[in-house]
Design an enzyme around this catalytic site. Structure first.
Site, PDB file in Angstrom:
ATOM      1  N   HIS A   1      59.877 -16.030  41.639  1.00 18.14           N
ATOM      2  CA  HIS A   1      59.403 -17.404  41.786  1.00 18.14           C
ATOM      3  C   HIS A   1      58.166 -17.623  40.929  1.00 18.14           C
ATOM      4  CE1 HIS A   1      56.264 -15.871  44.380  1.00 18.14           C
ATOM      5  NE2 HIS A   1      57.140 -15.389  45.248  1.00 18.14           N
TER       6      HIS A   1
ATOM      7  N   HIS B   1      55.295 -14.981  40.724  1.00 16.35           N
ATOM      8  CA  HIS B   1      55.512 -13.832  39.836  1.00 16.35           C
ATOM      9  C   HIS B   1      55.305 -14.242  38.380  1.00 16.35           C
ATOM     10  CE1 HIS B   1      58.389 -13.072  43.343  1.00 16.35           C
ATOM     11  NE2 HIS B   1      57.346 -12.287  43.541  1.00 16.35           N
TER      12      HIS B   1
ATOM     13  N   CYS C   1      54.200  -3.504  59.343  1.00 15.90           N
ATOM     14  CA  CYS C   1      54.772  -4.805  58.956  1.00 15.90           C
ATOM     15  C   CYS C   1      55.676  -4.601  57.751  1.00 15.90           C
ATOM     16  CB  CYS C   1      53.671  -5.817  58.618  1.00 15.90           C
ATOM     17  SG  CYS C   1      54.366  -7.321  57.888  1.00 15.90           S
TER      18      CYS C   1
ATOM     19  N   CYS D   1      54.861  -6.780  54.611  1.00 17.03           N
ATOM     20  CA  CYS D   1      53.769  -6.262  53.746  1.00 17.03           C
ATOM     21  C   CYS D   1      54.081  -4.851  53.281  1.00 17.03           C
ATOM     22  CB  CYS D   1      52.441  -6.169  54.481  1.00 17.03           C
ATOM     23  SG  CYS D   1      51.798  -7.646  55.208  1.00 17.03           S
TER      24      CYS D   1
ATOM     25  N   CYS E   1      51.736 -10.479  62.306  1.00  9.84           N
ATOM     26  CA  CYS E   1      51.086 -10.264  61.013  1.00  9.84           C
ATOM     27  C   CYS E   1      50.743 -11.646  60.450  1.00  9.84           C
ATOM     28  CB  CYS E   1      52.045  -9.537  60.073  1.00  9.84           C
ATOM     29  SG  CYS E   1      51.619  -9.778  58.342  1.00  9.84           S
TER      30      CYS E   1
ATOM     31  N   HIS F   1      52.874 -12.660  57.277  1.00 11.28           N
ATOM     32  CA  HIS F   1      54.324 -12.843  57.356  1.00 11.28           C
ATOM     33  C   HIS F   1      54.792 -13.522  58.629  1.00 11.28           C
ATOM     34  CE1 HIS F   1      53.958  -9.973  54.083  1.00 11.28           C
ATOM     35  NE2 HIS F   1      55.017 -10.593  53.633  1.00 11.28           N
TER      36      HIS F   1
ATOM     37  N   LYS G   1      51.600 -23.463  51.346  1.00  7.51           N
ATOM     38  CA  LYS G   1      52.022 -22.177  50.827  1.00  7.51           C
ATOM     39  C   LYS G   1      53.457 -22.345  50.325  1.00  7.51           C
ATOM     40  CE  LYS G   1      51.938 -17.407  52.137  1.00  7.51           C
ATOM     41  NZ  LYS G   1      51.836 -16.370  53.105  1.00  7.51           N
TER      42      LYS G   1
ATOM     43  N   LYS H   1      60.394 -21.202  51.118  1.00 15.19           N
ATOM     44  CA  LYS H   1      61.746 -21.767  51.082  1.00 15.19           C
ATOM     45  C   LYS H   1      61.937 -22.742  52.236  1.00 15.19           C
ATOM     46  CE  LYS H   1      64.154 -18.188  48.583  1.00 15.19           C
ATOM     47  NZ  LYS H   1      64.451 -16.791  48.792  1.00 15.19           N
TER      48      LYS H   1
HETATM   49  N1  MSP Z   1      55.555  -4.731  45.115  1.00 15.79           N
HETATM   50  C1  MSP Z   1      54.218  -5.105  45.401  1.00 15.79           C
HETATM   51  C2  MSP Z   1      53.287  -4.714  44.265  1.00 15.79           C
HETATM   52  C3  MSP Z   1      53.313  -3.274  43.894  1.00 15.79           C
HETATM   53  S1  MSP Z   1      52.298  -2.947  42.518  1.00 15.79           S
HETATM   54  C4  MSP Z   1      52.305  -1.304  42.381  1.00 15.79           C
HETATM   55  C5  MSP Z   1      54.132  -6.599  45.641  1.00 15.79           C
HETATM   56  N2  MSP Z   1      55.125  -7.336  45.130  1.00 15.79           N
HETATM   57  S2  MSP Z   1      55.282  -8.932  45.317  1.00 15.79           S
HETATM   58  O1  MSP Z   1      56.604  -9.238  44.791  1.00 15.79           O
HETATM   59  O2  MSP Z   1      55.016  -9.341  46.648  1.00 15.79           O
HETATM   60  O3  MSP Z   1      54.285  -9.570  44.297  1.00 15.79           O
HETATM   61  C6  MSP Z   1      52.977  -9.859  44.650  1.00 15.79           C
HETATM   62  C7  MSP Z   1      52.288 -10.501  43.455  1.00 15.79           C
HETATM   63  O4  MSP Z   1      52.956 -11.715  43.062  1.00 15.79           O
HETATM   64  C8  MSP Z   1      50.871 -10.946  43.764  1.00 15.79           C
HETATM   65  O5  MSP Z   1      49.933  -9.912  43.711  1.00 15.79           O
HETATM   66  C9  MSP Z   1      50.669 -11.971  42.679  1.00 15.79           C
HETATM   67  O6  MSP Z   1      50.435 -11.295  41.475  1.00 15.79           O
HETATM   68  C10 MSP Z   1      52.026 -12.663  42.609  1.00 15.79           C
HETATM   69  N3  MSP Z   1      52.082 -13.836  43.507  1.00 15.79           N
HETATM   70  C11 MSP Z   1      52.960 -14.042  44.511  1.00 15.79           C
HETATM   71  N4  MSP Z   1      52.714 -15.253  45.079  1.00 15.79           N
HETATM   72  C12 MSP Z   1      51.679 -15.854  44.469  1.00 15.79           C
HETATM   73  C13 MSP Z   1      51.023 -17.089  44.604  1.00 15.79           C
HETATM   74  N5  MSP Z   1      51.368 -17.983  45.511  1.00 15.79           N
HETATM   75  N6  MSP Z   1      50.000 -17.344  43.736  1.00 15.79           N
HETATM   76  C14 MSP Z   1      49.650 -16.469  42.738  1.00 15.79           C
HETATM   77  N7  MSP Z   1      50.263 -15.306  42.600  1.00 15.79           N
HETATM   78  C15 MSP Z   1      51.231 -14.932  43.487  1.00 15.79           C
HETATM   79  O7  MSP Z   1      53.180  -7.042  46.242  1.00 15.79           O
END
Ligand code: MSP
Length: 500
Positions: free
Chosen positions: A18, A21, A126, A129, A143, A146, A296, A299
């Site tokens: 999304h 990322h 959790c 997380c 949590c 979540h 936030k 979906k």
């Molecule tokens: N798999 C772990 C990271 C492991 S690194 C060794 C993880 N993955 S995640 O898919 O949940 O991705 C988290 C990351 O996505 C956040 O740290 C951020 O970089 C990005 N973001 C997800 N949602 C976001 C927002 N709403 N706003 C900005 N960045 C966001 O955690």
């Protein structure tokens, strides 16, 4: 030339990518491209985090095997990053053999260094997380991130002796040997270290099948976070027969992450590295999170913005720009969908696009080629602009750098309004040449500056200006005023950005 190793988090392969990322990945790509533009030897990593219950549960919901499921999701991430023109040097997957062999060596090393021990973990976990959570952290028994009741677990785990490394780690963070940025994050991490609340943590799980087996205990798999963090070195061949890249690129110059995962990157990961007698990363930079129209992104609320739609509606370069130019990178912010169109029209169609079109059209109409430079005066204090530009991008201030470029675009448009080349064409040939020269040269600088943000547009502009060879040159030479050659033939270009 120096090396520059930059990473994004590796994203969970439990659902389609999304905008969140895309956000971290585009900003990191801008930095990676900027560093390459400075002539540095860049290694840029992104990828997917594929083990653990979170991914396995989703696969189960979709009635497929974990491997098939993560293969599909990982491919979606790769496709999106291709469409966003992300210039990563590697796409890391934690189910790859390269990763698995490195992780095994790392865990073996921790065992040899006697920093892990077996014990019973009894408490809460959790899955959202993928972390062990304490009663104190719960809100209404759930949590807070979540909104789910954590699982009660009691199992035998290998624990990592985190506490042993905390005093030294604190010194490293305090002295900026490991820089945690922005400053407020450094403060938060140091406060956490001061409170003495961090405990040794499990680095393996007993009941989780979807993971990498502990090499000396087949009943255990490695805790997903412990192994995911290691991707930053396994990607370089750590634990393989060829560790040349580890020598060359490690330690990472910066781990780019969202603020949600600071503890893992600024505390757990460096402590694990110290335990294995490896260098800690030079820097961890945590950016803010965004909401969409105040909520936030979720979906259920239905406010998820699909990055593919942004690309479809605006083009790859515009999507990259629109995401970066929402709010400062280190801060939280809100994304308003209707603002995308406003900003697209203001900055891209009417800003850069219109300036480029009018400059080249007038040059074609009145002169036909780049005029002679008539004096040594540099327009728009360009040295100062470049100085600020470098300052911003060296400090990951992508939003501020984008704003700076737009200011220069506006200034050049104002210059055109003030000097009116269309009037000069009637009565002052010499001044016309001078003004158009400045406008063309300003466009060349804009094309260079947008290069890390909008690589395709930058290239198109340089091609129209007959200066593509400058993309290969040392950046410093191209930053001087007067880089464009007189006599270069100029024709009216196709519009860079169509108005919406
Ligand atoms: N798999 C772990 C990271 C492991 S690194 C060794 C993880 N993955 S995640 O898919 O949940 O991705 C988290 C990351 O996505 C956040 O740290 C951020 O970089 C990005 N973001 C997800 N949602 C976001 C927002 N709403 N706003 C900005 N960045 C966001 O955690």
């Amino acid at each position: 030339m120096s090396k520059f190793y930059i990473t994004t988090p590796i994203y969970y392969a439990n659902g389609s990518p999304h905008l969140g990322h895309a956000y971290t990945t585009i900003a990191s790509d801008v930095i990676a491209r900027y560093q390459r533009m400075q002539g540095n030897d860049v290694f840029f990593l992104t990828g997917t985090d594929e083990h653990g219950s979170k991914n396995a549960d989703k696969a189960f919901e979709h009635k497929t095997t974990p491997q098939e499921f993560v293969d599909q999701i990982s491919a979606e991430f790769q496709l999106l990053f291709d469409h966003l023109n992300i210039s990563n040097d590697i796409f890391m997957r934690t189910t790859s053999d390269l990763h698995k062999q490195g992780v095994k060596k790392f865990i073996q090393t921790l065992k040899e260094k006697k920093v892990i021990y077996k014990d019973t973990y009894e408490g809460l976990y959790c899955i959202g997380c993928e972390k062990f959570i304490t009663e104190k952290e719960l809100v209404d028994g759930m949590c807070p991130d979540h909104k789910a009741v954590p699982k009660k677990i009691k199992e035998e785990n290998y624990f990592f002796n985190l506490k042993k490394f905390l005093p030294e780690l604190k010194e490293k963070i305090k002295s900026d040997e490991l820089r945690v940025r922005p400053e407020k994050m450094k403060k938060e991490v140091l406060a956490l270290l001061d409170q003495d609340v961090l405990d040794n943590f499990s680095i393996s799980r007993e009941g989780v099948d979807w993971g990498i087996r502990v090499p000396f205990d087949e009943k255990q798999t490695i805790y997903v976070w412990t192994e995911a963090l290691q991707n930053y070195i396994t990607a370089l061949g750590y634990g393989s027969s060829d560790e040349a890249y580890v020598q060359k690129y490690w330690p990472a110059d910066v781990h780019m992450i969202g603020k949600d995962i600071v503890k893992f990157h600024a505390i757990f990961w460096p402590a694990l590295l110290m335990a294995a007698e490896l260098d800690v990363p030079k820097q961890v930079f945590a950016h803010g999170h965004f909401t969409i129209n105040g909520d936030k992104m979720s979906k259920t609320i239905g406010n998820v913005i699909d990055p593919h739609d942004l690309i479809k509606n605006f083009s790859t370069d515009a999507a990259r720009y629109l995401i970066i130019s929402q709010f400062p990178f280190g801060e939280d912010g809100d994304i308003k969908e209707e603002k995308f169109i406003e900003k697209y029209n203001a900055d891209l169609a009417n800003g850069i696009g219109n300036l480029f079109m009018r400059t080249l059209s007038m040059t074609e109409r009145y002169i036909g080629s780049v005029p002679e430079r008539s004096d040594d005066e540099a327009f728009g204090n360009i040295e100062e602009v470049w100085k600020k530009y470098h300052h911003h991008l060296e400090n990951f201030e992508t939003f501020e750098a984008a704003q700076l470029i737009m200011k220069f675009v506006a200034k050049t448009n104002e210059y055109a309004e003030k000097n009116k080349p269309w009037e000069l064409a009637k009565n002052d040939e010499k001044k016309l040449q001078h003004v158009l020269y400045n406008m063309i040269e300003a466009n060349r600088h804009i094309a260079l500056m947008i290069r890390p943000f909008m690589p395709h547009t930058s290239k198109m502009m340089m091609a129209e200006l007959g200066t593509t060879e400058m993309l290969e040159q040392r950046q410093l030479d191209s930053e001087k005023w007067g880089g464009i050659d007189a006599g270069t033939s100029i024709t009216k270009p196709a519009p860079l950005f169509m108005r919406k």
